[in-house]
Design a protein around this motif. Structure first.
Motif, mmCIF file in Angstrom:
data_model
loop_
_atom_site.group_PDB
_atom_site.id
_atom_site.type_symbol
_atom_site.label_atom_id
_atom_site.label_comp_id
_atom_site.label_asym_id
_atom_site.label_seq_id
_atom_site.Cartn_x
_atom_site.Cartn_y
_atom_site.Cartn_z
ATOM 1 N N ASP A 3 14.090 14.257 11.451
ATOM 2 C CA ASP A 3 15.238 14.370 12.341
ATOM 3 C C ASP A 3 15.588 13.030 12.972
ATOM 4 O O ASP A 3 16.712 12.850 13.468
ATOM 5 C CB ASP A 3 14.931 15.398 13.440
ATOM 6 N N ARG A 4 14.638 12.115 13.009
ATOM 7 C CA ARG A 4 14.895 10.772 13.552
ATOM 8 C C ARG A 4 15.871 9.988 12.679
ATOM 9 O O ARG A 4 16.443 8.993 13.129
ATOM 10 C CB ARG A 4 13.585 10.003 13.692
ATOM 11 N N ALA A 5 16.040 10.416 11.434
ATOM 12 C CA ALA A 5 16.970 9.739 10.518
ATOM 13 C C ALA A 5 18.278 10.516 10.396
ATOM 14 O O ALA A 5 18.906 10.536 9.341
ATOM 15 C CB ALA A 5 16.320 9.570 9.150
ATOM 16 N N SER A 6 18.702 11.126 11.484
ATOM 17 C CA SER A 6 19.857 12.031 11.451
ATOM 18 C C SER A 6 21.191 11.324 11.251
ATOM 19 O O SER A 6 22.210 11.980 11.011
ATOM 20 C CB SER A 6 19.908 12.858 12.740
ATOM 21 N N PHE A 7 21.210 9.983 11.343
ATOM 22 C CA PHE A 7 22.449 9.226 11.126
ATOM 23 C C PHE A 7 22.288 8.251 9.962
ATOM 24 O O PHE A 7 23.042 7.299 9.819
ATOM 25 C CB PHE A 7 22.831 8.481 12.407
ATOM 26 N N VAL A 8 21.291 8.509 9.124
ATOM 27 C CA VAL A 8 21.041 7.663 7.948
ATOM 28 C C VAL A 8 21.419 8.455 6.704
ATOM 29 O O VAL A 8 20.844 9.503 6.425
ATOM 30 C CB VAL A 8 19.553 7.241 7.870
ATOM 31 N N ASN A 9 22.379 7.962 5.963
ATOM 32 C CA ASN A 9 22.873 8.687 4.791
ATOM 33 C C ASN A 9 23.434 7.701 3.780
ATOM 34 O O ASN A 9 24.182 6.791 4.135
ATOM 35 C CB ASN A 9 23.977 9.682 5.210
ATOM 36 N N GLY A 10 23.050 7.873 2.522
ATOM 37 C CA GLY A 10 23.543 6.992 1.459
ATOM 38 C C GLY A 10 22.958 5.598 1.511
ATOM 39 O O GLY A 10 23.536 4.665 0.955
ATOM 40 N N GLU A 64 0.838 -1.192 0.000
ATOM 41 C CA GLU A 64 0.000 0.000 0.000
ATOM 42 C C GLU A 64 0.879 1.250 0.000
ATOM 43 O O GLU A 64 1.951 1.260 0.608
ATOM 44 C CB GLU A 64 -0.917 0.005 1.214
ATOM 45 N N PRO A 65 0.430 2.318 -0.664
ATOM 46 C CA PRO A 65 1.227 3.552 -0.708
ATOM 47 C C PRO A 65 1.643 4.057 0.670
ATOM 48 O O PRO A 65 2.772 4.533 0.843
ATOM 49 C CB PRO A 65 0.300 4.540 -1.410
ATOM 50 N N ASP A 66 0.756 3.948 1.660
ATOM 51 C CA ASP A 66 1.098 4.418 3.005
ATOM 52 C C ASP A 66 2.278 3.654 3.599
ATOM 53 O O ASP A 66 3.027 4.205 4.415
ATOM 54 C CB ASP A 66 -0.105 4.274 3.939
ATOM 55 N N GLU A 67 2.424 2.379 3.209
ATOM 56 C CA GLU A 67 3.522 1.575 3.753
ATOM 57 C C GLU A 67 4.872 2.075 3.231
ATOM 58 O O GLU A 67 5.884 1.987 3.924
ATOM 59 C CB GLU A 67 3.308 0.108 3.401
ATOM 60 N N VAL A 68 4.880 2.595 2.012
ATOM 61 C CA VAL A 68 6.098 3.205 1.466
ATOM 62 C C VAL A 68 6.283 4.606 2.038
ATOM 63 O O VAL A 68 7.387 5.003 2.415
ATOM 64 C CB VAL A 68 6.031 3.257 -0.072
ATOM 65 N N ALA A 69 5.188 5.347 2.119
ATOM 66 C CA ALA A 69 5.252 6.730 2.601
ATOM 67 C C ALA A 69 5.785 6.815 4.024
ATOM 68 O O ALA A 69 6.471 7.786 4.375
ATOM 69 C CB ALA A 69 3.865 7.371 2.514
ATOM 70 N N SER A 70 5.493 5.829 4.846
ATOM 71 C CA SER A 70 5.985 5.854 6.227
ATOM 72 C C SER A 70 7.507 5.824 6.274
ATOM 73 O O SER A 70 8.131 6.501 7.103
ATOM 74 C CB SER A 70 5.421 4.660 7.005
ATOM 75 N N VAL A 71 8.119 5.058 5.381
ATOM 76 C CA VAL A 71 9.581 4.998 5.327
ATOM 77 C C VAL A 71 10.150 6.298 4.757
ATOM 78 O O VAL A 71 11.154 6.828 5.251
ATOM 79 C CB VAL A 71 10.038 3.782 4.507
ATOM 80 N N ILE A 72 9.495 6.819 3.731
ATOM 81 C CA ILE A 72 9.924 8.105 3.169
ATOM 82 C C ILE A 72 9.897 9.185 4.243
ATOM 83 O O ILE A 72 10.865 9.945 4.415
ATOM 84 C CB ILE A 72 9.001 8.512 2.003
ATOM 85 N N THR A 73 8.804 9.255 4.978
ATOM 86 C CA THR A 73 8.648 10.307 5.986
ATOM 87 C C THR A 73 9.698 10.181 7.074
ATOM 88 O O THR A 73 10.270 11.180 7.527
ATOM 89 C CB THR A 73 7.228 10.254 6.586
ATOM 90 N N PHE A 74 9.989 8.958 7.486
ATOM 91 C CA PHE A 74 11.058 8.748 8.467
ATOM 92 C C PHE A 74 12.384 9.285 7.936
ATOM 93 O O PHE A 74 13.111 10.000 8.644
ATOM 94 C CB PHE A 74 11.186 7.261 8.799
ATOM 95 N N LEU A 75 12.712 8.982 6.685
ATOM 96 C CA LEU A 75 13.987 9.415 6.123
ATOM 97 C C LEU A 75 14.051 10.930 5.936
ATOM 98 O O LEU A 75 15.140 11.504 5.874
ATOM 99 C CB LEU A 75 14.245 8.708 4.790
ATOM 100 N N CYS A 76 12.886 11.578 5.868
ATOM 101 C CA CYS A 76 12.836 13.035 5.791
ATOM 102 C C CYS A 76 12.995 13.696 7.157
ATOM 103 O O CYS A 76 13.098 14.923 7.238
ATOM 104 C CB CYS A 76 11.488 13.481 5.197
#
Length: 266
Positions: free
Chosen positions: A246-253, A232-244
Motif C-alpha cells: 500500500d506504500r506504493a499506492s502512487f507508483v504505476n508503470g 543479494e536477492p534480499d536487496e531486490v526483494a525489498s524493492v519488489i515487496t515495496f511495490l506490492c
C-alpha cells in the motif's frame, strides 16, 4: 513500517530461485499469504520448507508458465487453496541462448522468447480476472538492466526483457483506474543460480577461480556497477515487496533499477 498488505494473497513465480524465494519470505513477514510456483515440485518443496511461514500461509504448486494448460491448472490449484490473488510477482525466467547474433539459431530465439516473454503473458492472462476483482491489486514483473542496456552476447534475453517493459507499461495504463498497479524491477548481476552458472563458465573459459571470474566480469563487462560486487536477492526483494504494498499506492508503470549503477544513462 507497516506495508498494509497483511492478509493479502500473493502468487510468486520463480519461487525456487533466489529472488523469488527472498520476495516470498518478505511478503510472508508482512502477513501476506503466498503461493509459490516454479518448474519442479521438489525444488519448490525444499524452498517452502526453508521459509519461515505461519501455518496456512504458504502453498507451493509446480507449473511451466509457457504451457497454457499448466498455467490453467496453477490457477485452479491457487483458487482452491486461497481464492483470488491480490498480488502477482512474476520472476520466472532463463538467460536463454547466448552468443553473437549470427551464432544464435532460430530455436534459441524461440525458446528464450517463449520462456521470458510469452510465459509472463500467459500467466498474466490467466490471473488477470482475479487481480481485477477486488479494486486493489499489484503486478510486479522481474525485468533486467538488459531491457534498456542490451548486451550483444545475449540479445534474445534483452529483447524479451524489453518486451516485458513495454507490456508492463501498457498494462499499467489499462487497469490503474480499477486499482491494479503494474510495475517492473530490473536487477543486475544478482547472486543466484543463474549468475553462478555464468561465472562457472567464465572461470572455466579463462582458467581462473570463481571469485576471480566475478572480479574480471565486473571490470570488463559491467564497469558501471560502482559497488563492485554481485547484488543479494534480499536487496531486490525489498524493492519488489515495496511495490506490492500500500506504500506504493502512487507508483504505476515504473521500472525500478536495482543494479549498483550498471545502467550507464539516466
Amino acid at each position: 513500517m507497516d506495508l498494509g498488505i497483511k492478509d493479502k494473497i500473493a502468487l510468486v513465480t520463480g519461487g525456487a530461485g533466489g529472488i523469488g524465494s527472498a520476495a516470498a519470505q518478505q511478503l510472508l513477514d508482512e502477513g501476506t499469504t503466498v503461493v509459490l510456483s516454479d518448474l519442479h515440485q521438489e525444488a519448490l518443496d525444499d524452498v517452502a520448507g526453508a521459509l519461515n511461514a505461519p501455518d496456512g500461509k504458504l502453498f507451493a504448486f509446480a507449473a511451466d508458465i509457457t504451457d497454457v494448460d499448466e498455467v490453467a491448472r496453477l490457477r485452479e490449484q491457487t483458487e482452491a487453496a486461497v481464492g483470488d490473488i491480490d498480488i502477482l510477482v512474476q520472476s520466472s525466467g532463463i538467460t536463454g541462448a547466448q552468443g553473437l547474433f549470427h551464432e544464435i539459431d532460430d530455436e534459441g530465439w524461440v525458446n528464450t522468447i517463449t520462456v521470458d516473454l510469452l510465459g509472463p503473458v500467459r500467466l498474466t492472462k490467466a490471473f488477470l480476472p482475479a487481480l481485477r476483482k477486488g479494486g486493489w491489486g499489484r503486478i510486479v514483473y522481474l525485468c533486467s538492466e538488459d531491457a534498456v542496456q542490451p548486451y550483444d552476447d545475449e540479445l534474445p534475453y534483452c529483447a524479451a526483457k524489453a518486451g516485458i517493459l513495454a507490456m508492463a507499461k501498457g498494462l499499467s495504463r489499462s487497469y490503474a483506474k480499477e486499482g491494479l498497479l503494474v510495475n517492473t524491477v530490473s536487477p543486475a548481476f544478482i547472486s543466484s543460480p543463474m549468475t553462478d552458472a555464468m561465472m562457472k563458465r567464465r572461470a572455466a573459459q579463462l582458467g581462473t577461480s570463481f571469485d576471480e571470474a566475478i572480479v574480471s566480469f565486473l571490470d570488463e563487462e559491467r564497469p558501471y556497477m560502482e559497488l563492485k560486487r554481485r547484488g543479494e536477492p534480499d536487496e531486490v526483494a525489498s524493492v519488489i515487496t515495496f511495490l506490492c504494498s500500500d506504500r506504493a499506492s502512487f507508483v504505476n508503470g515504473s521500472n525500478y533499477r536495482v543494479d549498483s549503477g550498471s545502467v550507464a544513462t539516466i
